[in-house]
Design an enzyme around this catalytic site. Sequence first.
Site, PDB file in Angstrom:
ATOM      1  N   LYS A 233       0.921  -1.203   0.148  1.00  0.00           N
ATOM      2  CA  LYS A 233       0.215  -0.068   0.065  1.00  0.00           C
ATOM      3  C   LYS A 233       0.960   1.205  -0.194  1.00  0.00           C
ATOM      4  CE  LYS A 233      -3.189   2.956   0.390  1.00  0.00           C
ATOM      5  NZ  LYS A 233      -4.272   3.384  -0.655  1.00  0.00           N
ATOM      6  N   GLY A 286      -1.873  16.504  -4.586  1.00  0.00           N
ATOM      7  CA  GLY A 286      -2.498  16.976  -3.426  1.00  0.00           C
ATOM      8  C   GLY A 286      -3.341  15.672  -2.838  1.00  0.00           C
ATOM      9  N   CYS A 289      -4.213  11.483   0.565  1.00  0.00           N
ATOM     10  CA  CYS A 289      -3.405  10.388   0.467  1.00  0.00           C
ATOM     11  C   CYS A 289      -1.881  10.491   0.287  1.00  0.00           C
ATOM     12  CB  CYS A 289      -3.985   9.142  -0.322  1.00  0.00           C
ATOM     13  SG  CYS A 289      -5.577   8.952   0.084  1.00  0.00           S
TER      14      CYS A 289
HETATM   15  C1  UGA Z   1      -4.556   7.655  -4.565  1.00  0.00           C
HETATM   16  C2  UGA Z   1      -4.309   6.657  -5.286  1.00  0.00           C
HETATM   17  O1  UGA Z   1      -4.217   6.796  -6.629  1.00  0.00           O
HETATM   18  C3  UGA Z   1      -5.008   5.391  -5.063  1.00  0.00           C
HETATM   19  O2  UGA Z   1      -4.683   4.173  -5.576  1.00  0.00           O
HETATM   20  C4  UGA Z   1      -5.037   5.219  -3.487  1.00  0.00           C
HETATM   21  O3  UGA Z   1      -5.949   4.045  -3.059  1.00  0.00           O
HETATM   22  C5  UGA Z   1      -5.505   6.585  -2.743  1.00  0.00           C
HETATM   23  O4  UGA Z   1      -4.744   7.544  -3.158  1.00  0.00           O
HETATM   24  C6  UGA Z   1      -5.440   6.163  -1.357  1.00  0.00           C
HETATM   25  O5  UGA Z   1      -4.289   6.050  -0.796  1.00  0.00           O
HETATM   26  O6  UGA Z   1      -6.310   6.369  -0.540  1.00  0.00           O
HETATM   27  P1  UGA Z   1      -6.511   9.793  -4.976  1.00  0.00           P
HETATM   28  O7  UGA Z   1      -5.921  10.319  -4.087  1.00  0.00           O
HETATM   29  O8  UGA Z   1      -7.693   9.826  -4.364  1.00  0.00           O
HETATM   30  O9  UGA Z   1      -5.949   8.263  -4.849  1.00  0.00           O
HETATM   31  O10 UGA Z   1      -6.037  10.461  -6.216  1.00  0.00           O
HETATM   32  P2  UGA Z   1      -5.199  10.168  -7.448  1.00  0.00           P
HETATM   33  O11 UGA Z   1      -6.069  10.388  -8.751  1.00  0.00           O
HETATM   34  O12 UGA Z   1      -4.092   9.280  -7.310  1.00  0.00           O
HETATM   35  O13 UGA Z   1      -4.641  11.594  -7.509  1.00  0.00           O
HETATM   36  C7  UGA Z   1      -3.692  12.245  -6.610  1.00  0.00           C
HETATM   37  C8  UGA Z   1      -3.036  13.640  -7.049  1.00  0.00           C
HETATM   38  O14 UGA Z   1      -2.100  13.454  -7.953  1.00  0.00           O
HETATM   39  C9  UGA Z   1      -4.244  14.829  -7.548  1.00  0.00           C
HETATM   40  O15 UGA Z   1      -4.005  16.089  -6.846  1.00  0.00           O
HETATM   41  C10 UGA Z   1      -4.049  14.720  -8.872  1.00  0.00           C
HETATM   42  O16 UGA Z   1      -4.326  15.731  -9.649  1.00  0.00           O
HETATM   43  C11 UGA Z   1      -2.535  14.505  -9.241  1.00  0.00           C
HETATM   44  N1  UGA Z   1      -2.086  13.938 -10.386  1.00  0.00           N
HETATM   45  C12 UGA Z   1      -2.508  12.593 -10.683  1.00  0.00           C
HETATM   46  C13 UGA Z   1      -1.213  14.741 -11.087  1.00  0.00           C
HETATM   47  O17 UGA Z   1      -0.765  15.784 -10.723  1.00  0.00           O
HETATM   48  N2  UGA Z   1      -0.644  13.947 -12.174  1.00  0.00           N
HETATM   49  C14 UGA Z   1      -0.991  12.893 -12.694  1.00  0.00           C
HETATM   50  O18 UGA Z   1      -0.744  12.349 -13.825  1.00  0.00           O
HETATM   51  C15 UGA Z   1      -2.119  12.302 -11.865  1.00  0.00           C
END
Ligand code: UGA
Length: 477
Positions: A233, A286, A289
């Site tokens: 995780k 952000g 997580c």
């Molecule tokens: C993340 C993980 O993707 C999940 O697999 C995990 O279960 C979750 O954390 C957790 O531990 O509960 P989440 O925080 O909901 O999920 O969102 P993401 O889609 O991963 O995005 C996280 C951040 O990264 C956002 O701010 C998004 O804008 C940014 N991001 C994402 C980028 O800046 N560039 C990208 O290419 C992808």
Amino acid sequence: MDLKPQTNPPVNIAVIGSGYVGLIASVCLAEIGHSVTCVDNDTAKVVALQSGEVPIYEERLPELLARHRGQRLTFSSDLLAAVRRAEVIFIAVGTPQSPTGEADLSYVEASVREIAAELNEYKVVVEKSTVPVLTSRWICRTLLFNGAKQENFDVISNPEFLREGTAIDDFLYPDRIVVGADAERARRIMRRVYQPLIDGSYFGAPDHVPGSRDMSGGVRYIETSAKSAELIKHASNAFLALKISFINAVSNICELVGTDIEEVATGIGSDSRIGPKFLNAGIGYGGSCFPKDVRAFYKIAESVGYDFDLLKSVERINQNQLLCFKKKLNAALWTLKGKQIGVLGLAFKEGTDDVRESPAISIIKSLIEEGCCVSAYDPAAIEKARKIIPENGNLRYVDNEFEAARDAHALLIVTEWPQFARLDLNRLHQIMRYPVVIDGRNLFSLHDMAAAGFHYYSMGRPLSEPESSSRRKIDQE
Ligand code: UGA
């Protein structure tokens, strides 16, 4: 008629915590046939859930709550009664960041202490919250210290990989399910819990929730030791954060040498060993997580004797992206005091109303400190943002994108909502005071923005300037 596949027999489950992970796990476990009691000590929240309120913005959640609430899914604040009935107890309480960066496990410990007394016959205690490696050992020890008998429980780790915004799809159509259990008895029970997903029978049911991919062959189910599952995780989240910081670092080099990160990312991501996902350069990650888990992972590494320096760089690069974005605004507008700024996006990413560790909130706070007037819009997150930064003389929350842009000296794009990318650029140009857009998510093509007459600053790409006729507006000021 209920045609959902039923495990034989369905498992009685207690889920402790009705936050993001607990609530999604509860509805999805009910959806695949189990009898679930979701417990929370916030009685107001329990009453709201019992009466059908949906506390978070999440696709398909209202539909699944309506389908199972009061039937296979109940909400309660009576933890002990729920635990007494359950064969499997999922702990899904918060593990916030402590002031020193480690995961604060006090809510986990408090739940564990409470349930110890009710472990009077064999039950599986499942860590669902994101916890550092070795937590399962602490849970086990705490249960024993509080009177539970060793033969009445096993503690296992079943990490959750759901993303906010697509959480239901991620639960029901996962890349993998990881179950870290050291005892075969617990493994057998967990296979029963996930059986409809493992054998694919859920996806054949007539009214199953349609998903993003073909799962008729069943999902990938990985059994490991408890310690490995805990590490999977943290390491997964840290690796995804690393991928984002890596592409953001490369995007800085792109800016310095005058090329386009989108081209570079396409080239890198086409290597199947790397893959195209999570290579979107921008304002930085952000949410509740990645920031917390990256820090908690290097802290636990440190505590077992390893300096995970790489992750400190990941964090530093991420923080720097916000500064880079802010510098672009200064470069575009010279001084900021008294300027009218439109902000599109408050959530930490699209598809959610969550504003925890959202780059938008930091940006708005710093704009207000510098004496700007801000008009901000988000399709889902205004109410949550309002609780963190209330409206004041310098900040208004508005009803749509154009109200945010009206009379603005610059428009900032902070969240990657797809609808922002479809904005009518001509209309936008007409209502803004200066045709300046600073895009932290690279939503537009350089060519389209130049053609629409904008001075367009994005991340890791050259500045895009308007045709000379469109320059007049800014030159006349
Ligand atoms: C993340 C993980 O993707 C999940 O697999 C995990 O279960 C979750 O954390 C957790 O531990 O509960 P989440 O925080 O909901 O999920 O969102 P993401 O889609 O991963 O995005 C996280 C951040 O990264 C956002 O701010 C998004 O804008 C940014 N991001 C994402 C980028 O800046 N560039 C990208 O290419 C992808």
